[in-house]
Design an enzyme around this catalytic site. Structure first.
Site, mmCIF file in Angstrom:
data_model
loop_
_atom_site.group_PDB
_atom_site.id
_atom_site.type_symbol
_atom_site.label_atom_id
_atom_site.label_comp_id
_atom_site.label_asym_id
_atom_site.label_seq_id
_atom_site.Cartn_x
_atom_site.Cartn_y
_atom_site.Cartn_z
ATOM 1 N N ARG A 125 0.831 -1.208 0.000
ATOM 2 C CA ARG A 125 0.000 0.000 0.000
ATOM 3 C C ARG A 125 0.868 1.261 0.000
ATOM 4 N NH1 ARG A 125 -5.921 -0.168 2.270
ATOM 5 N NH2 ARG A 125 -6.671 1.609 1.070
ATOM 6 N N PHE A 139 -9.403 1.140 -3.057
ATOM 7 C CA PHE A 139 -9.592 0.215 -1.938
ATOM 8 C C PHE A 139 -10.175 0.922 -0.720
ATOM 9 C CE2 PHE A 139 -6.384 -1.625 -4.616
ATOM 10 C CZ PHE A 139 -6.639 -2.983 -4.576
ATOM 11 N N HIS A 140 -10.855 0.146 0.124
ATOM 12 C CA HIS A 140 -11.247 0.622 1.446
ATOM 13 C C HIS A 140 -9.981 0.976 2.227
ATOM 14 C CE1 HIS A 140 -13.008 0.496 5.530
ATOM 15 N NE2 HIS A 140 -14.179 0.639 4.943
ATOM 16 N N TYR A 141 -10.112 1.867 3.200
ATOM 17 C CA TYR A 141 -8.925 2.261 3.961
ATOM 18 C C TYR A 141 -8.405 1.147 4.859
ATOM 19 C CZ TYR A 141 -12.264 3.137 7.787
ATOM 20 O OH TYR A 141 -13.239 3.012 8.740
ATOM 21 N N ARG A 142 -9.223 0.120 5.098
ATOM 22 C CA ARG A 142 -8.767 -0.999 5.915
ATOM 23 C C ARG A 142 -7.949 -1.985 5.082
ATOM 24 N NH1 ARG A 142 -14.374 -2.161 9.243
ATOM 25 N NH2 ARG A 142 -14.107 -0.488 10.794
#
Length: 206
Positions: A125, A139-142
């Site tokens: 990431r 993407f989702h932040y998780r």
């Protein structure tokens, strides 16, 4: 432009906001400010990991000067796998790979829904935020990081930890499949079984 086209021979995966996007990169080193991405692949699974669809695999072109800066481990590993030759032969940039991968993933999940899934995925990431920032925002932040379970299992259940042997292929697609297999292993041997199969279809937390 791809080294490997998206697979069309696997069971159909229905578009679902609970699908999981798995990703792996190979890089010239560990520092996103000074090193570059040289390979990227994605796989999409359903939430229970029963169906997997492979996306395109890209070797990212980098200059000989960039490749020459790699340390001995990276030169040896990526030379042995053939990746360095593929990188030299490739004409694909980070931006072109990101655009095609995002178009592929949009067939299976909406932007902002899937966590970024993989092993030590925060490192991927970091590189994506540096060199593929728009794709990173897909993407989702998780994150769903299998290495979290690995570290917990190593400390709490060392016998179970030793039961999964990694092949350490160090190619992006092979590493993704190994991460999925590793999560399946921890689900079976380390995690408490789900009360019912339908639990995996519950809505995710905000």
């Amino acid at each position: 432009m791809t080294d490997t086209a998206a697979s069309t021979s696997q069971p159909a995966l229905v578009r679902n906001e609970l699908n999981l996007v798995w990703l792996d990169m190979e890089m010239t080193g560990l520092d996103p400010d000074n090193d570059r991405i040289i390979e990227i692949a994605v796989v999409v699974t359903n939430s229970t990991l029963d169906i997997a669809v492979e996306g395109p695999v890209f070797a990212i072109h980098q200059s000989d000067e960039t490749l020459a800066k790699m340390d001995d481990w990276n030169k040896s590993t990526h030379g042995r796998s053939g990746l360095i030759d593929r990188v030299r032969a490739s004409t694909v940039t980070e931006a072109e790979a990101a655009e095609q991968l995002q178009a592929f993933l949009a067939q299976y999940v909406s932007p902002g829904k899937s966590p970024m899934c993989g092993n030590s995925i925060c490192q991927d990431r970091r590189f994506m935020a540096r060199w593929m920032p728009e794709f990173e925002r897909f993407f989702h932040y998780r994150n769903l990081d299998v290495s979290t379970l690995k570290e917990l299992c190593r400390r709490w259940q060392p016998a179970i930890y030793k039961g999964f042997q990694k092949r350490a292929m160090h190619t992006a697609l092979a590493d993704i499949h190994e991460s999925i297999d590793e999560l399946k292993y921890y689900r079976e041997h380390f995690l408490i079984p789900a009360a019912s199969a339908s639990a995996g279809e519950s809505a995710p937390a905000a």
